[in-house]
Design an enzyme around this catalytic site. Structure first.
Site, PDB file in Angstrom:
ATOM      1  NE  ARG A  42       2.061  -5.139  11.197  1.00  0.00           N
ATOM      2  CZ  ARG A  42       3.238  -5.102  10.570  1.00  0.00           C
ATOM      3  NH1 ARG A  42       4.300  -5.679  11.109  1.00  0.00           N
ATOM      4  NH2 ARG A  42       3.351  -4.481   9.431  1.00  0.00           N
TER       5      ARG A  42
ATOM      6  NE  ARG B  47       7.326  -3.130   5.902  1.00  0.00           N
ATOM      7  CZ  ARG B  47       6.003  -2.999   5.930  1.00  0.00           C
ATOM      8  NH1 ARG B  47       5.330  -2.854   4.805  1.00  0.00           N
ATOM      9  NH2 ARG B  47       5.355  -3.051   7.068  1.00  0.00           N
TER      10      ARG B  47
ATOM     11  NE  ARG C  41       6.028  -0.682  10.388  1.00  0.00           N
ATOM     12  CZ  ARG C  41       4.874  -0.819   9.770  1.00  0.00           C
ATOM     13  NH1 ARG C  41       4.674  -0.246   8.599  1.00  0.00           N
ATOM     14  NH2 ARG C  41       3.920  -1.521  10.316  1.00  0.00           N
TER      15      ARG C  41
ATOM     16  CE  LYS D 135      -2.170  -1.118   3.871  1.00  0.00           C
ATOM     17  NZ  LYS D 135      -1.701  -2.455   4.294  1.00  0.00           N
TER      18      LYS D 135
ATOM     19  NE  ARG E 164      -4.443  -1.458   9.953  1.00  0.00           N
ATOM     20  CZ  ARG E 164      -3.353  -0.968   9.352  1.00  0.00           C
ATOM     21  NH1 ARG E 164      -3.361   0.230   8.835  1.00  0.00           N
ATOM     22  NH2 ARG E 164      -2.285  -1.708   9.244  1.00  0.00           N
TER      23      ARG E 164
END
Ligand code: ADP
Ligand code: ZN
Length: 217
Positions: A173, A128, A162, A15, A89
């Site tokens: 998540r 990531r 992160r 996203k 969300r």
């Protein structure tokens, strides 16, 4: 005419990457609740302290907090449109967004559903890292920076991982996504706003599929 786009998909679906492209190509304003919440936590306010703990576990922050953040950005803005990345969300957030936009005589125009499978998500997320200065997104295997520790885009050495990009938080998540966010697929399908794209395709290919949906507007 304003254009408001929602990017919907599980963590790691791409996203943020696509939102950044739309900002460059169409001059839209990206509203990432994840980025806003990370900003709030690093500012050290009371609200920041509350959200930090929730985020690190991979749980969702309360609807009141995120809707409040979005409301502040929408009111008084003269942007040509918004890309909502990571918001809404929950069904409550989706209803709240509809009402906020209605108050501005605007609509949700398109919801891009980024489809990916769970195995791909785990791989994407565990490698990531991003640039703390310009937001460029990298990956250990698929897109490392040309020079280790230096951002290709802006030259910053502030490359970060992160705190919630670890296996344990990722499990939470994903569960939160399936329990609370995936019902939005049906919600926007029923409102005839939903456009699925293959999130496993290349960044360019996903962008092209999104363009097809946006050009129909
Ligand atoms: P990702 O899509 O990779 O999970 P985000 O940066 O969008 O990453 O979100 C990171 C975290 O911020 C979420 O796990 C959640 O704790 C919080 N968050 C972001 N957006 C929302 C939202 N709309 N509602 C509730 N919590 C949110
Ligand atoms: Zn950078």
């Amino acid at each position: 005419m304003t254009v408001n786009i929602i990017l919907l998909g599980p963590p790691g679906a791409g996203k943020g990457t696509q939102a950044r492209r739309l900002v460059e190509e169409r001059g839209l304003v990206q509203l990432s609740t994840g980025d806003m919440l990370r900003e709030a936590r690093s500012s050290g306010t009371e609200m920041g302290k509350v959200v930090a703990e929730v985020m690190d576990k991979g749980q969702l922050v309360t609807d009141e907090i995120v809707v409040g953040l979005i409301r502040e950005k929408l009111e008084g803005s003269d942007a040509p449109g918004f890309i909502f990345d990571g918001f809404p969300r929950t069904l409550k957030q989706a209803d709240a967004l509809g009402e906020l936009l209605e108050g501005l005589k605007q609509n949700v125009d398109v919801v891009i559903e980024m489809q990916v499978d769970d195995t791909a998500l785990v791989e994407r997320i565990s490698g990531r890292y991003t640039c703390g200065n310009c937001g460029e997104v990298y990956h250990d295997k698929t897109k490392p920076s040309a020079e280790e520790g230096v951002c290709d885009a802006c030259g910053s050495t502030d490359l970060r991982r992160r705190a919630d990009d670890n296996e344990e938080s990722l499990k939470t998540r994903l569960l939160e996504y399936y329990k609370k966010t995936s019902p939005l697929i049906g919600y926007y399908y029923a409102k005839e706003k939903l456009h699925p794209v293959n999130g496993l395709a290349s960044v360019d290919e996903v962008a092209a599929q999104m363009k097809t949906a946006l050009d129909k507007l």
